[in-house]
Enzyme design. Structure first.
Site, PDB file in Angstrom:
ATOM      1  N   CYS A  27     -13.508 -16.389  28.578  1.00 50.02           N
ATOM      2  CA  CYS A  27     -13.407 -16.090  30.005  1.00 50.02           C
ATOM      3  C   CYS A  27     -14.752 -16.330  30.692  1.00 50.02           C
ATOM      4  O   CYS A  27     -15.316 -17.404  30.616  1.00 50.02           O
ATOM      5  CB  CYS A  27     -12.889 -14.663  30.168  1.00 50.02           C
ATOM      6  SG  CYS A  27     -12.275 -14.252  31.807  1.00 50.02           S
ATOM      7  N   HIS A  28     -15.299 -15.310  31.351  1.00 48.27           N
ATOM      8  CA  HIS A  28     -16.590 -15.409  32.036  1.00 48.27           C
ATOM      9  C   HIS A  28     -17.766 -15.326  31.065  1.00 48.27           C
ATOM     10  O   HIS A  28     -18.912 -15.442  31.483  1.00 48.27           O
ATOM     11  CB  HIS A  28     -16.720 -14.303  33.081  1.00 48.27           C
ATOM     12  CG  HIS A  28     -15.862 -14.490  34.290  1.00 48.27           C
ATOM     13  ND1 HIS A  28     -14.519 -14.165  34.290  1.00 48.27           N
ATOM     14  CD2 HIS A  28     -16.148 -14.945  35.523  1.00 48.27           C
ATOM     15  CE1 HIS A  28     -14.013 -14.425  35.489  1.00 48.27           C
ATOM     16  NE2 HIS A  28     -14.985 -14.895  36.254  1.00 48.27           N
TER      17      HIS A  28
END
Length: 174
Positions: free
Chosen positions: A106-107
């Protein structure tokens, strides 16, 4: 167990994505790894959906990269905080330089970008940071899991099963 005697560092901070942190920590422990969850100051953490407290084992500053066989960086908004700590970036750079697995989801790619370890590599991440990845020199691939050498990246919680299989295998064979 396949990861017996392996030590894995999980770098996170407040506002972590609950499913990514919890799933990664428990899957690694199920495989026999010794998992150390590190937060900026060693304090318990609150997830982005307000899950709290999630215990941290120690602070970034108390750690040395040589003690670990891999680093895992879950997503959520925590990576934007993690990457502000020079010690966290140093740990990621040193684990990468030792050719040990660096896994982001993800991030989490933000931390790899700020550590300066992604230029010229294939990777993926949540689509929200695709431009950041590309601007950092990544060949962005929109697939559930992308492995480029010791870098194992994934997009979103729905990809966690495939990502963790790749991460576990990379740690097992490292």
């Amino acid at each position: 167990m396949s990861l017996a005697n392996k030590k894995v560092l999980v770098l996170t901070a407040n506002y972590f994505e609950e499913s990514e942190l919890i799933y990664a920590v428990y899957r690694l422990r199920e495989e026999g790894a010794e998992v150390t969850v590190a937060s900026p100051d060693g304090a318990a953490l609150t997830g982005k959906n307000h899950m709290s407290p999630f215990p941290a084992d120690t602070s970034y500053d108390a750690l040395g990269a040589g003690s670990f066989d891999a680093v895992v960086i879950p997503g959520g908004f925590a990576p934007d905080l993690v990457r502000r700590y020079p010690k966290a970036l140093e740990l990621v750079r040193e684990i990468n330089a030792a050719n040990k697995p660096v896994a982001t989801v993800c991030h989490g790619g933000w931390v790899a970008i700020s550590a300066g370890i992604v230029k010229g590599r294939k990777a993926t991440a949540v689509s929200a940071i695709k431009d950041d990845m590309v601007n950092a020199g990544v060949e962005f691939v929109d697939e559930p899991v992308v492995t480029d050498g010791n870098l194992i990246t994934s997009r979103v919680p729905a990809d966690m099963g495939l990502w963790m299989k790749a991460v576990i295998e990379a740690i097992r064979t490292a």
